[in-house]
Design an enzyme around this catalytic site. Structure first.
Site, mmCIF file in Angstrom:
data_model
loop_
_atom_site.group_PDB
_atom_site.id
_atom_site.type_symbol
_atom_site.label_atom_id
_atom_site.label_comp_id
_atom_site.label_asym_id
_atom_site.label_seq_id
_atom_site.Cartn_x
_atom_site.Cartn_y
_atom_site.Cartn_z
ATOM 1 N N SER A 91 0.852 -1.190 0.000
ATOM 2 C CA SER A 91 0.000 0.000 0.000
ATOM 3 C C SER A 91 0.886 1.237 0.000
ATOM 4 O O SER A 91 2.040 1.190 0.444
ATOM 5 C CB SER A 91 -0.896 0.015 1.248
ATOM 6 O OG SER A 91 -1.502 1.280 1.424
ATOM 7 N N TYR A 117 -0.165 -0.043 10.698
ATOM 8 C CA TYR A 117 -0.606 -0.401 9.348
ATOM 9 C C TYR A 117 0.524 -0.190 8.350
ATOM 10 O O TYR A 117 0.784 -1.044 7.499
ATOM 11 C CB TYR A 117 -1.828 0.427 8.958
ATOM 12 C CG TYR A 117 -2.385 0.081 7.591
ATOM 13 C CD1 TYR A 117 -2.843 -1.195 7.303
ATOM 14 C CD2 TYR A 117 -2.456 1.045 6.583
ATOM 15 C CE1 TYR A 117 -3.345 -1.518 6.050
ATOM 16 C CE2 TYR A 117 -2.964 0.739 5.331
ATOM 17 C CZ TYR A 117 -3.407 -0.543 5.068
ATOM 18 O OH TYR A 117 -3.909 -0.860 3.817
#
Length: 253
Positions: A91, A117
């Protein structure tokens, strides 16, 4: 799925439960089939602090470690394909954090859901690099992918108020036109994963981070936050260090 030709098999697996991962991979291996493409697409984002497995931070455990356990168990099937590809979903959030090498499971410093994350997505990219190091001589190449911004249940841990603070939504819950223009549909978001898994342009290449159906550029000072690969996810030594740490973690699960 109704428009997909051929037969489709669906099997359940819970990445928070390694016994479920082991059952899935064992059942597949018993078939003796080759595995041409493995796309590690599942993930969670910005969730409250939670532990899985033998005490792993949840995002690292689900997004990286469980996928690694699954991929290693499926390695014989990938090798049987004689030209397989593994795609790990990273990501643009990898820009938020390198792997937190001295405390990846938040045992001694305060938990930050976005840092965690980011760490997990950097780990996914480094895992693909590590797979490619080990697999290229036996016909297995690996890639990491940024799919783009997409509204899916991935945001389920974020309130509308928090998404408004991020600029993803208006205070009334609607989506601003500029965000609609930047975000992708789920189909568009899948395109780079499909490209990485199948594109002839990537023949004899591997270990690279891809975005918008292309190999991403290495980030510079001029790069926007949402584009390009930061140096730490392209570092061979970091990939090997993560592999060793991850193998140790998995050995205790």
């Amino acid at each position: 799925l109704a428009n997909v030709p051929g037969e489709i098999e669906i099997a359940a697996m819970d990445l928070e439960d390694l016994s479920s991962v082991r059952k899935f991979t064992s059942d597949f291996e018993e078939t003796g089939r080759a595995l041409d493409i493995l796309i590690n697409n599942a993930g969670i984002m910005a969730c409250p602090e939670t532990r899985v497995g033998p005490g792993w931070e949840r995002q690292l455990g689900v997004n990286h470690l469980a996928h690694m356990a699954m991929s290693l168990a499926l390695a014989p099937a990938l090798e049987r394909a004689d030209g397989a590809r593994l795609v790990a979903l990273s990501s643009t959030a990898h820009v938020r954090s390198d792997v937190i090498w001295d405390d990846p499971n938040y045992e001694s410093h305060p938990y930050d859901k976005w840092e965690a994350y980011g760490q997990s997505k950097s780990a996914c990219a480094l895992f693909a690099l590590g797979v490619d190091h080990r697999g290229k001589d036996i016909g297995v190449r690996a890639f990491s992918v940024h799919p783009g911004g997409i509204f899916t249940p991935l945001q389920r841990h974020l309130s509308d108020e928090e998404m408004a603070e991020l600029g993803w939504k208006n205070p009334d819950g609607t989506i601003p036109p500029q965000v609609q223009a930047m975000f992708k549909t789920p189909e568009q978001g899948a395109s780079t994963s499909v490209w990485a898994a199948t594109a002839p342009a990537l023949k004899d290449k591997g270990g690279v981070y891809c975005e918008d159906c292309d190999i991403a550029k290495l980030a510079t000072e001029e790069s926007q936050r949402w584009e390009h690969a930061r140096p730490w996810i392209c570092d061979d030594e970091k990939a090997e260090r993560l592999w060793d740490i991850s193998e140790t973690m998995l050995s205790k699960a």
